[in-house]
Design an enzyme around this catalytic site. Structure first.
Site, PDB file in Angstrom:
ATOM      1  N   ARG A  64       0.836  -1.220   0.000  1.00 31.82           N
ATOM      2  CA  ARG A  64       0.000   0.000   0.000  1.00 31.82           C
ATOM      3  C   ARG A  64       0.867   1.266   0.000  1.00 31.82           C
ATOM      4  O   ARG A  64       0.523   2.274   0.629  1.00 31.82           O
ATOM      5  CB  ARG A  64      -0.952   0.027   1.207  1.00 31.82           C
ATOM      6  CG  ARG A  64      -1.963  -1.087   1.250  1.00 31.82           C
ATOM      7  CD  ARG A  64      -2.957  -1.008   0.095  1.00 31.82           C
ATOM      8  NE  ARG A  64      -4.065  -1.919   0.301  1.00 31.82           N
ATOM      9  CZ  ARG A  64      -4.061  -3.205  -0.048  1.00 31.82           C
ATOM     10  NH1 ARG A  64      -3.010  -3.738  -0.625  1.00 31.82           N
ATOM     11  NH2 ARG A  64      -5.146  -3.954   0.166  1.00 31.82           N
ATOM     12  N   SER A  78     -10.753  -1.018   3.496  1.00 29.57           N
ATOM     13  CA  SER A  78      -9.936  -1.151   4.714  1.00 29.57           C
ATOM     14  C   SER A  78      -9.510   0.244   5.179  1.00 29.57           C
ATOM     15  O   SER A  78      -8.934   0.993   4.391  1.00 29.57           O
ATOM     16  CB  SER A  78      -8.666  -1.944   4.439  1.00 29.57           C
ATOM     17  OG  SER A  78      -8.959  -3.219   3.953  1.00 29.57           O
ATOM     18  N   GLU A 111      -4.819   3.540   6.108  1.00 27.51           N
ATOM     19  CA  GLU A 111      -4.514   3.356   4.692  1.00 27.51           C
ATOM     20  C   GLU A 111      -5.201   4.487   3.917  1.00 27.51           C
ATOM     21  O   GLU A 111      -4.745   4.921   2.873  1.00 27.51           O
ATOM     22  CB  GLU A 111      -5.075   1.993   4.262  1.00 27.51           C
ATOM     23  CG  GLU A 111      -4.903   1.687   2.817  1.00 27.51           C
ATOM     24  CD  GLU A 111      -5.820   0.583   2.335  1.00 27.51           C
ATOM     25  OE1 GLU A 111      -6.894   0.893   1.788  1.00 27.51           O
ATOM     26  OE2 GLU A 111      -5.457  -0.581   2.499  1.00 27.51           O
TER      27      GLU A 111
HETATM   28  N1  EPU Z   1     -10.353 -10.912  10.479  1.00 25.43           N
HETATM   29  C1  EPU Z   1     -10.947 -10.989  11.727  1.00 25.43           C
HETATM   30  N2  EPU Z   1     -11.917 -10.083  12.030  1.00 25.43           N
HETATM   31  C2  EPU Z   1     -12.325  -9.115  11.161  1.00 25.43           C
HETATM   32  C3  EPU Z   1     -11.705  -9.036   9.912  1.00 25.43           C
HETATM   33  C4  EPU Z   1     -10.708  -9.954   9.582  1.00 25.43           C
HETATM   34  O1  EPU Z   1     -10.630 -11.843  12.544  1.00 25.43           O
HETATM   35  O2  EPU Z   1     -13.215  -8.357  11.525  1.00 25.43           O
HETATM   36  C5  EPU Z   1      -9.350 -11.911  10.117  1.00 25.43           C
HETATM   37  C6  EPU Z   1      -9.937 -12.905   9.097  1.00 25.43           C
HETATM   38  O3  EPU Z   1     -10.561 -13.941   9.736  1.00 25.43           O
HETATM   39  C7  EPU Z   1      -8.732 -13.345   8.317  1.00 25.43           C
HETATM   40  C8  EPU Z   1      -7.796 -12.174   8.379  1.00 25.43           C
HETATM   41  O4  EPU Z   1      -8.259 -11.320   9.412  1.00 25.43           O
HETATM   42  O5  EPU Z   1      -8.122 -14.450   8.885  1.00 25.43           O
HETATM   43  C9  EPU Z   1      -7.670 -11.472   7.054  1.00 25.43           C
HETATM   44  O6  EPU Z   1      -8.918 -10.940   6.655  1.00 25.43           O
HETATM   45  P1  EPU Z   1      -9.273 -10.646   5.112  1.00 25.43           P
HETATM   46  O7  EPU Z   1      -9.032 -11.842   4.285  1.00 25.43           O
HETATM   47  O8  EPU Z   1     -10.621 -10.024   5.062  1.00 25.43           O
HETATM   48  O9  EPU Z   1      -8.168  -9.613   4.652  1.00 25.43           O
HETATM   49  P2  EPU Z   1      -7.603  -8.279   5.328  1.00 25.43           P
HETATM   50  O10 EPU Z   1      -6.181  -8.534   5.670  1.00 25.43           O
HETATM   51  O11 EPU Z   1      -8.499  -7.800   6.410  1.00 25.43           O
HETATM   52  C10 EPU Z   1      -6.668  -7.322   3.084  1.00 25.43           C
HETATM   53  C11 EPU Z   1      -6.726  -6.023   2.334  1.00 25.43           C
HETATM   54  C12 EPU Z   1      -8.035  -5.907   1.568  1.00 25.43           C
HETATM   55  C13 EPU Z   1      -8.147  -7.097   0.615  1.00 25.43           C
HETATM   56  C14 EPU Z   1      -8.080  -8.388   1.428  1.00 25.43           C
HETATM   57  C15 EPU Z   1      -8.074  -9.619   0.555  1.00 25.43           C
HETATM   58  C16 EPU Z   1      -5.373  -4.489   3.633  1.00 25.43           C
HETATM   59  C17 EPU Z   1      -5.377  -3.308   4.532  1.00 25.43           C
HETATM   60  N3  EPU Z   1      -6.579  -4.916   3.255  1.00 25.43           N
HETATM   61  O12 EPU Z   1      -7.683  -7.265   4.078  1.00 25.43           O
HETATM   62  O13 EPU Z   1      -7.995  -4.724   0.799  1.00 25.43           O
HETATM   63  O14 EPU Z   1      -9.368  -7.048  -0.113  1.00 25.43           O
HETATM   64  O15 EPU Z   1      -6.847  -8.410   2.200  1.00 25.43           O
HETATM   65  O16 EPU Z   1      -6.849  -9.741  -0.101  1.00 25.43           O
HETATM   66  O17 EPU Z   1      -4.316  -4.980   3.244  1.00 25.43           O
HETATM   67  C18 EPU Z   1      -8.507  -2.410   0.922  1.00 25.43           C
HETATM   68  O18 EPU Z   1      -7.304  -2.197   0.883  1.00 25.43           O
HETATM   69  O19 EPU Z   1      -9.349  -1.460   0.982  1.00 25.43           O
HETATM   70  C19 EPU Z   1      -8.992  -3.783   0.938  1.00 25.43           C
HETATM   71  C20 EPU Z   1     -10.284  -4.063   1.069  1.00 25.43           C
END
Ligand code: EPU
Length: 339
Positions: free
Chosen positions: A165, A239, A335
């Site tokens: 990012r 995010s 972000e």
């Molecule tokens: N999780 C929780 N609780 C929550 C949310 C997430 O426990 O409320 C846990 C999930 O269970 C999972 C882990 O966190 O094990 C990762 O969650 P998720 O797959 O939703 O991905 P993320 O790391 O929260 C990132 C990006 C997203 C992107 C997704 C999928 C960042 C800041 N965000 O989210 O990007 O869509 O991975 O690749 O890196 C964005 O940048 O706006 C965005 C949506």
């Protein structure tokens, strides 16, 4: 010369749906329009803010300058051989529209980035990424115009200094350039990236055993729309925070207290921890504070239930940051761009 409007509400132009005003507002439909704005002696002194899809912005106060809405359009294949196609897209194109264009032409590489809100021009600024792919994986170069001198530059992959990012446009070049076009290298012989757990599972649910780029795109759209709120219905900017990277040692220590804490090794010295998990553990998931809150299905997404102002969202973000720091000793950083 494009029309310059005064005291315009930016509510329709930011996905958080925050109602603040721009002192001056204009829309550019071509590079020529942009140069006319840049070279206009009366507009020269004004601070300028470039707006694409407004999907990564939190406005906290009126903007006392000129907002330039980017409406540059056009996508074309500029070179190709048996294995690759080079595709150039104008920066004002909607990102998902560009993804669909590539899929329709049988070009692979951006299918995992389906349905990300925003424009082509905003994509390199934060090196958008999802489901194991980042824009830097398919990036060739970009053209940008300096917003005070009008000088045009071409930046290559290395020159953009992409990170998680991150790019030069969040550092040395912050608020200095208007990206006019981005060129991508896409493949005709596809290497699918389905290793991200949710994609595999969704493809299985869709009963697809031999996926192609169309199927992967559909799976990603399905996952995103099932857990990320639609900004047209509930204001948000995806995010809100980046996932923090912490030293392996700190991660191991925390694991002794929180054995279920998720983490992904990024380098041998650091581990990326999902901020969504940390925020949920602090009790924020689904919690509403006034007109804002953390989303029930993805706590990393802050939402506007209607009528929230930017300060309210910013205060909630601050409280979340503070509680994560207090409970885990981990700093999480936005972000989203806060103005
Ligand atoms: N999780 C929780 N609780 C929550 C949310 C997430 O426990 O409320 C846990 C999930 O269970 C999972 C882990 O966190 O094990 C990762 O969650 P998720 O797959 O939703 O991905 P993320 O790391 O929260 C990132 C990006 C997203 C992107 C997704 C999928 C960042 C800041 N965000 O989210 O990007 O869509 O991975 O690749 O890196 C964005 O940048 O706006 C965005 C949506």
């Amino acid at each position: 010369m494009p029309l310059i409007k005064e005291n315009i509400s930016l509510q329709p132009y930011n996905t958080f749906g925050i109602d603040i005003k721009a002192r001056y507002f204009t829309e550019v439909n071509s590079e020529q329009d942009l140069l006319e704005i840049i070279n206009d002696p009366q507009l020269k002194q004004l601070p300028k803010l470039i707006l694409g899809g407004g999907s990564n912005m939190l406005f906290t106060k009126d903007y006392n300058g000129l907002v330039i809405k980017n409406n540059l359009r056009g996508i074309s294949i500029v070179a190709e051989d048996d294995a690759f196609a080079t595709v150039k897209a104008a920066s004002g194109e909607t990102w998902h529209h560009f993804v669909l264009y590539c899929i329709e032409k049988g070009l692979g590489g951006v299918e995992n980035l389906s349905l990300i809100p925003g424009t082509v021009g905003a994509a390199p600024i934060q090196n958008i990424g999802a489901y194991g792919v980042e824009i830097r994986n398919v990036f060739e170069n970009l053209e940008a115009v300096h917003i005070s001198t009008g000088e045009k530059i071409l930046l290559t992959l290395n020159e953009c200094q992409f990170g998680y990012r991150e790019s030069i446009f969040k550092k040395d070049y912050k608020d200095k350039y208007f990206i006019v076009s981005v060129t991508f290298k896409l493949s005709k012989k596809h290497t699918l990236n389905t290793s991200y757990g949710a994609i595999q599972k969704t493809l299985e649910e869709m009963q697809i055993t031999e996926p192609d780029i169309v199927a992967v795109s559909k799976a990603v759209c399905h996952i995103r729309s099932s857990k990320l709120p639609d900004p047209a219905k509930l204001g948000n900017a995806g995010s809100f925070f980046k996932n923090p990277e912490i030293p392996v040692q700190q991660y191991q220590q925390l694991k002794t207290i929180y054995p279920e804490m998720p983490g992904y090794i990024t380098t041998s010295e650091s581990v990326k921890v999902p901020a969504g998990w940390l925020i949920e553990q602090c009790g924020w998931r689904g919690k509403r504070v006034g007109n804002t809150g953390s989303h029930k299905d993805q706590s990393l997404v802050l939402v506007n239930y209607g009528g929230a102002n930017g300060e309210e969202v910013k205060n909630l973000a601050y409280e979340i940051q503070r509680s994560v720091k207090e409970k885990f000793g981990i700093e999480i950083n936005p972000e989203v761009n806060i103005f």
